[in-house]
Write a protein that holds these residues in place. Structure first.
Motif, short mmCIF file in Angstrom:
data_model
loop_
_atom_site.label_atom_id
_atom_site.label_comp_id
_atom_site.label_asym_id
_atom_site.label_seq_id
_atom_site.Cartn_x
_atom_site.Cartn_y
_atom_site.Cartn_z
N THR A 86 40.12 47.24 39.63
CA THR A 86 41.27 46.79 38.86
C THR A 86 42.07 45.79 39.68
N ILE A 87 43.00 45.11 39.03
CA ILE A 87 43.93 44.20 39.68
C ILE A 87 45.31 44.53 39.15
N LEU A 88 46.22 44.89 40.04
CA LEU A 88 47.54 45.32 39.61
C LEU A 88 48.52 44.18 39.38
N GLN A 89 48.21 43.00 39.89
CA GLN A 89 49.14 41.88 39.75
C GLN A 89 49.39 41.57 38.28
N LYS A 90 50.63 41.23 37.97
CA LYS A 90 50.98 40.83 36.61
C LYS A 90 50.57 39.37 36.38
N THR A 91 50.34 39.05 35.11
CA THR A 91 49.98 37.69 34.76
C THR A 91 50.39 37.42 33.32
N SER A 92 50.64 36.14 33.03
CA SER A 92 50.98 35.75 31.66
C SER A 92 49.73 35.59 30.81
N GLN A 93 48.55 35.62 31.46
CA GLN A 93 47.28 35.50 30.75
C GLN A 93 46.39 36.70 31.08
N PRO A 94 46.51 37.79 30.32
CA PRO A 94 45.69 38.98 30.59
C PRO A 94 44.19 38.69 30.57
N ARG A 95 43.76 37.69 29.78
CA ARG A 95 42.35 37.32 29.73
C ARG A 95 41.86 36.89 31.11
N LYS A 96 42.72 36.18 31.85
CA LYS A 96 42.36 35.75 33.20
C LYS A 96 42.14 36.96 34.09
N ARG A 97 43.02 37.95 34.00
CA ARG A 97 42.86 39.16 34.82
C ARG A 97 41.58 39.91 34.42
N LYS A 98 41.32 39.98 33.13
CA LYS A 98 40.12 40.67 32.67
C LYS A 98 38.86 40.01 33.22
N ASP A 99 38.80 38.68 33.16
CA ASP A 99 37.64 37.95 33.68
C ASP A 99 37.51 38.13 35.19
N THR A 100 38.64 38.12 35.88
CA THR A 100 38.60 38.27 37.34
C THR A 100 38.21 39.70 37.72
N MET A 101 38.66 40.69 36.96
CA MET A 101 38.24 42.07 37.22
C MET A 101 36.73 42.22 37.03
N SER A 102 36.20 41.54 36.03
CA SER A 102 34.76 41.56 35.81
C SER A 102 34.02 40.97 37.00
N LYS A 103 34.56 39.87 37.52
CA LYS A 103 33.98 39.23 38.71
C LYS A 103 34.09 40.17 39.92
N LEU A 104 35.23 40.82 40.07
CA LEU A 104 35.44 41.77 41.16
C LEU A 104 34.42 42.89 41.10
N ARG A 105 34.21 43.46 39.92
CA ARG A 105 33.28 44.58 39.78
C ARG A 105 31.84 44.16 40.03
N GLU A 106 31.48 42.98 39.55
CA GLU A 106 30.11 42.50 39.76
C GLU A 106 29.84 42.28 41.24
N GLN A 107 30.79 41.66 41.94
CA GLN A 107 30.55 41.34 43.34
C GLN A 107 30.60 42.57 44.23
N THR A 108 31.49 43.52 43.95
CA THR A 108 31.51 44.76 44.74
C THR A 108 30.28 45.60 44.44
#
Length: 1204
Positions: free
Chosen positions: A1111-1133
């Motif tokens: 997960t990523i706890l940082q707030k953002t005005s574009q939740p889609r960006k966080r969702k895509d980045t979390m997907s990238k985080l999970r794939e790479q880990t």
């Protein structure tokens, strides 16, 4: 309801009338109906006496008739009624003869009451922000140096032609600069200001200094009522050259000292999240980015190996070092390449990146950049060898990423990622490919903005790179293609011809992919269907590119099939030929399914996996795409393709490429659009409330035991990369209920709970136990009748279940009232039936008879990989719609945008630019949801139905090339938006939002999120360091671990392994060295991942806990960006952890005993590293723990096999 007022004192103003009414309406009995009831007062103008405030009459509007009638029953005319006096006059009240104005009703219904005094204050505040400004004499851009000096790299004297102002509506600070008849703007979002100073410099100049999280937006005014033009730099001295590096530090010299006072006051009025301090900023002109030093760097880069040059340029582009600093380090880099080679130099540069990043924010670090590089080199040398952490998976490759923003070009990588058909064809030249993402500053997606001419900016900024090429570190890359998922992220592939050897370029690759225009005679296929090949495909750039994109879909390489093992069958259509039942789905034999399953287990799951073969897979094969489901009647190795699957001819690619294997059921989650639709169909709010409350209760109870935590994480897909749920269940079996003394795990639980609650609040992601999300396939045996489905659920753990009776079925996204239908599940199949022989577990099998395929009625779905939400009403009757079912939409194909000639890749590049600036799927979807909330007709509002039709066309846009015009999108009913729509970075209680009374609004307000700042008390991670302790000393430390210092978890694991005391657990230098290097490389790779996946570098990298939870706890005005980045985080880990576990398992053929010994040593090493607080140690311990459990399992299985 409107109430007429008379006999109002002429001296009374509207404010006094409002206050008098508020004193009554905000007390019982009215307060019980609405605690802060809003209402509207209007006093009539006196037409006869000009100087009077009003005529003594007026009206006031209440939100409902019930409130109005109650008021009249208390204060109406007649004896015994209560009175309201204004001065000496008693105000008379009576029902108005007119209907209240709809716009007034809408506002008072949706907003809370504000006293006239507060409203006047807001008006005055808005007036001041709109009219007051600060005159600027000098505008400067520069670089913040490590010695706290601001180096001025570009400056412009602008006396009488520049001023600073605040734009409240856009929440921006704007610097406006006039040049002749043109006006330029530096627009700075309030939320992007990191540091702010308003001070008097040593030179006595009044100075405003801003440090920004991301570069500002440079704009040019184009005239009245015209959208502004966005720029990449300003037309001032040196700015074009330095803007990519020096846009985040801005220094303004005001024209007078009073400007500082005005600026501070405006900051308060604007309610800026940060207050200006009066700290002085030391300035110098160091020419860190002069043309001469940039030319010198570029000359050096051309001499370096390109992959090394990429890493060097990345350090400069990302802002870790300035150009002069980089030049100082280049000699050491060149020396290192000669001494140790390319791979070692790259490893040092990536390690150097971590260290040099810390120089900016670590107050204890005093070394300069060159010294930092030498320390990084020394630490890497101590590792002796570099371990390849890539899992045994031929489908992975090292991807280099480039992000092009409005002002700069950012370089990242390499990252291990899934490859595609093209990359696997050129694995020896993978450095020739880069993945380029076009994004706004801060890596956010470009957004539609009515005030900015986005179309022209996209063409000006992105066009040159797509049409003419992108130069990086001396090499030029040209546009190649994209995958469909990448296009939605505004990303494409670029390629550069490699010098010498097997030279390839974009045209060579495109021409090798297949036949897209005329179908040669010898490629004709044995179909009765006329629809064999789209002869006009090449005339539609978007459709042509969509076919090319099949070769760029991320897939896993699997087995190859021969031409004699590929068979062709016609699609199954309705009698009218209007619909296709088998759209996108073929079949394959059980034997081939087993072979593919074994291949996947070896590559993706590890050689020790014992999972069964998947009954359905999503594939790319030759020029076809779609699904394959097992047909038990097929013998040997066989694949059956249908015309609906074949998109072009590419018979040379006979390897089955797996996009996704469906080997387990996916839990069912509600979401906001689906809840809005179900509520509109008659499912009461209380149903959703019950399930949300249960989720909240389960989530908070998960902290009580490890078993509950495991079930929660597994159910919500958290911790999957680290196999966290499995490890927790194994610990629970050892008798551990909790880990109270493990602060790291406590934080992991907190992050997991926060993630789930945030998903509930912001997306209404509510799990429904007993319901499932499954991939759709066709009943090729024609067993099912119209509207029947077959569903067999076979979870990883648990009994097989057959769904029976009525089921609510849908497919995301749901936007039309007919997108939810009721089908009939047949239950357990009769003996010897086709489904008894092959139940196709974890799929939903659709009938192939009737007037219309059910998938096509569900948002225009098909069977090429679409997922369907299945909710059994027999078990969950509360979800049964009470309104009559709504007919599904027709979903006619969107018209294609055609050319009068065959398309070229230039046409495809033009389409990419058009798509980025005119993709409106998101706008349509959110407007539908808001209008359904605002309108009394809900989902049946005519605008909602119109949006549903537009949404279908917008979804087809990537393949049709026909955009949906923004002008066609219905506007919102009101400027006020529902509270659930407020970005998480914005105060929901502002006057721009109203409390939604729909189910999603009530669910939103029912969730109270804990403060993420309290959860995350430390954003900055301590960088990984190479332990100075020698391997011999470390071995001694491991052998003398004090059992008295061990916590409960460590003691439990030691006791668990006592039954294996016959194993040799003695430590030697070689073993310790290998595991120590494994940990060092793991920590560094994890650090790189956490750095790359942060949403804001100003807040530091992600923590280990975030990486472990996924997960990523940082707030953002574009939740889609966080969702895509979390997907990238999970794939790479996931890739990293698989690589570590395979290293611990050893080479094929090694015994489980050796696997256990290495895993135990890794666990002990992590225990030592944890006590010295080294980054990566905590998560490495959990990886080692998972490996221990896996090794013990294998060891026990080996013992059983020996006994047999």
């Amino acid at each position: 309801m409107e109430i007429y007022m008379s006999n109002i004192s002429w001296t009374a103003h509207r404010i006094q009338v409002t206050d008098a009414l508020a004193a009554v309406l905000h007390k019982p009995p009215f307060a019980s109906l609405s605690p802060s009831m809003n209402f509207y007062v209007r006093l009539f103008k006196d037409q006869r006496v000009v100087h009077r405030n009003h005529s003594g009459c007026g009206v006031f509007t209440l939100p409902t008739k019930d409130v109005g009638n109650l008021f009249l029953s208390e204060y109406g005319e007649g004896l015994g009624y209560k009175s309201i006096f204004l001065g000496s006059r008693k105000v008379r009240f009576a029902p108005s003869k007119r209907y209240p104005r709809q716009d007034v009703l809408e506002i008072i219904t949706r907003t809370s009451f504000l006293s006239p005094v507060v409203i006047d204050e807001q008006i005055e505040r808005a007036r001041r922000l709109d009219t007051e400004f600060v005159h600027i004499n000098v505008l400067q851009f520069g670089w913040e140096c490590r010695d706290y000096v601001f180096s001025i790299e570009s400056e412009e004297s602008c006396e009488h032609s520049c001023f600073l102002c605040f734009n409240e509506e856009r929440r921006e600070l704007q610097i406006k600069l006039s040049r002749a008849s043109e006006t330029f703007i530096v627009a700075i979002r309030f939320s992007h200001i990191q540091y702010l100073s308003a001070h008097v410099a040593l030179s006595s100049d009044p100075v405003i200094y801003l440090s920004l999280e991301v570069p500002p937006s440079y704009e040019k005014e184009m005239g009245p009522s015209q959208p502004r033009k966005r720029l990449s730099f300003l037309p001032i001295a040196d700015h074009e050259r330095v803007a990519p590096y020096c846009s985040q530090s801005i220094r303004l010299i005001c024209s007078s000292l009073s400007g500082l006072t005005t600026f501070r006051n405006l900051c308060k009025l604007a309610k800026l999240h940060i207050s200006p301090v009066d700290d002085q900023v030391v300035i110098e002109h160091r020419e860190l980015f002069s043309q001469a030093v940039i030319d010198t760097l570029e000359e050096h880069l051309r001499r370096l190996n390109w992959v090394i040059a990429f890493q060097v340029e990345a350090l400069v582009k990302e802002g870790y070092v300035n150009v002069r600093e980089m030049i100082r380090v280049l000699y050491s880099i060149q020396t290192l390449v000669r001494q140790r080679g390319k791979e070692f130099t790259i490893a040092v540069l990536r390690h150097f990146k971590q260290r040099v990043m810390a120089l900016f924010w670590d107050p204890d670090t005093e070394t300069d950049v060159l010294e930092c590089f030498k320390v990084s080199e020394a630490e890497c040398r101590r590792r002796h060898t570099l371990i390849n952490l890539a899992p045994l998976d031929s489908s992975l490759f090292n991807a280099l990423h480039v992000t092009i923003t409005p002002t700069t070009i950012l370089l990242e990588g390499p990252f291990l990622e899934r490859s595609n058909r093209v990359i696997r064809s050129y694995m020896e030249q993978q450095d020739s490919f880069i993945r380029v993402n076009f994004a706004d500053e801060g890596h956010l997606q470009f957004r539609f903005d009515r005030e900015i001419n986005g179309v022209d900016f996209i063409r000006d900024r992105i066009g040159p790179f797509l049409l003419n090429g992108l130069q990086i570190a001396g090499r030029t890359f040209h546009f190649l293609a994209y995958s469909q998922s990448a296009l939605k992220e505004h990303a494409v592939w670029l390629v550069s011809g490699s010098p010498g050897g097997n030279y390839v370029d974009a045209s060579v690759i495109i021409n090798s992919l297949g036949v897209f225009d005329e179908l040669p005679f010898n490629h004709k296929l044995p179909f009765d269907d006329k629809l064999i090949f789209d002869t006009k495909l090449i005339y539609c750039p978007a459709r042509y590119a969509a076919r090319l994109s099949q070769a760029f879909t991320a897939t896993d390489a699997s087995v190859s099939v021969g031409a004699d093992e590929i068979f062709y069958e016609d699609d199954i259509h309705t009698t009218s030929k209007d619909y296709c039942f088998t759209d996108g789905v073929g079949t394959f034999s059980t034997e081939l399914a087993r072979e593919i399953g074994r291949n996947l287990k070896t590559s993706r799951r590890g050689r020790r996996s014992k999972q069964e073969f998947p009954p359905a897979i999503q594939i790319r094969l030759m020029g076809s795409k779609g699904m394959l489901s097992v047909n038990h009647k097929l013998r040997g190795r066989a694949v059956v393709l249908r015309p609906s699957m074949i998109k072009f001819i590419a018979q040379q690619f006979t390897q089955i490429e797996i996009a996704r294997a469906f080997d387990r059921p996916t839990p069912y989650f509600l979401n906001r659009p689906l809840i809005m639709l179900l509520e509109g169909l008659g499912v009461p709010y209380e149903v959703f409330e019950i399930y949300q409350k249960k989720t909240i209760e389960d989530t908070r109870r998960s902290t009580e035991t490890l078993e509950q935590a495991a079930r929660l994480f597994e159910g919500h897909g958290l911790g999957t990369s680290f196999r966290l749920a499995s490890v927790l269940l194994n610990l629970s079996k050892l008798g551990l209920d909790t880990l109270p003394d493990d602060t790291f795990f406590t934080r992991v639980l907190e992050y997991g709970v926060y993630h789930i609650l945030r998903e509930l609040k912001n997306h209404a992601r509510i799990p429904v136990p007993g319901a499932w999300t499954l991939v759709g396939v066709a009943d090729i045996h024609k067993y099912l009748q119209p509207n029947q489905i077959f569903v067999c659920i076979k979870p990883i753990h648990g009994a097989i279940e057959y769904l029976e009776g009525p089921v609510l079925i849908s497919r995301s996204p749901t936007i039309h009232p007919g997108d939810v239908q009721v089908a009939h599940a047949i239950g357990k199949p009769p003996k010897n039936s086709c489904f008894a022989i092959e139940p196709l577990p974890n799929t939903v099998v659709f009938s192939v008879v009737g007037d219309r395929p059910l998938p096509s009625a569900l948002g225009g779905g098909d069977l090429d990989g679409d997922l369907y939400n299945i909710l059994p009403l027999q078990n969950l009757p509360e979800f049964s719609p009470t309104h009559p079912p709504y007919s599904p939409a027709k979903y006619a194909p969107a018209p294609k945008k055609m050319l009068d000639r065959p398309s070229t890749m230039k046409d495809v590049a033009e389409f990419v630019m058009e798509f980025i600036s005119s993709d409106v799927v998101g706008i349509i979807a959110i407007n539908w949801l808001i209008i359904a909330d605002q309108s009394p007709d809900g989902i049946l509002d005519k605008d909602c139905l119109a949006l549903a039709s537009l949404h279908s066309d917008a979804v087809d846009y990537p393949k049709s090339g026909q955009p949906v015009a923004v002008e066609k999108i219905p506007r919102l009913k009101s400027r006020l938006k529902p509270d659930w729509n407020a970005p998480e970075t914005v105060n929901v209680n502002s006057e721009k939002y109203y409390p939604s009374q729909r189910a999603i609004g009530k669910l939103f307000r029912d969730i109270k999120l804990p403060n993420p700042i309290k959860i995350k008390s430390q954003r900055r991670a301590r960088r990984p360091t190479q332990n100075q302790q020698s391997d011999d000393r470390l071995a001694d430390t491991l052998s003398t671990l004090n059992i008295l210092e061990a916590n409960n978890l460590e003691l439990t694991i030691q006791n668990y392994l006592e039954e294996f005391t016959g194993l040799d657990f003695t430590r030697n230098r070689h073993e310790v060295e290998n595991v120590s290097q494994l940990f060092a490389q793991y920590a560094e790779e994890l650090y790189n991942i956490c750095s790359a996946c942060t949403l804001s570098h100003s807040q530091g990298i992600l923590t280990e806990q975030e990486a472990m939870v996924g997960t990523i706890l940082q707030k953002t005005s574009q939740p889609r960006k966080r969702k895509d980045t979390m997907s990238k985080l999970r794939e790479q880990t996931d890739i990293l952890v698989r690589g570590i576990r395979q290293e611990l398992a050893g080479d094929p053929g090694e015994t489980p005993k050796a696997f256990l010994q290495r895993s135990w040593l890794a666990w002990e090493l992590a225990t030592v590293k944890k006590r010295s607080k080294e980054f990566g140690a905590e998560s490495f311990a959990w990886v080692s723990l998972g490996a221990i459990f896996e090794a013990v399992k294998e060891l026990k299985e080996a013992i059983v096999e020996e006994d047999l």
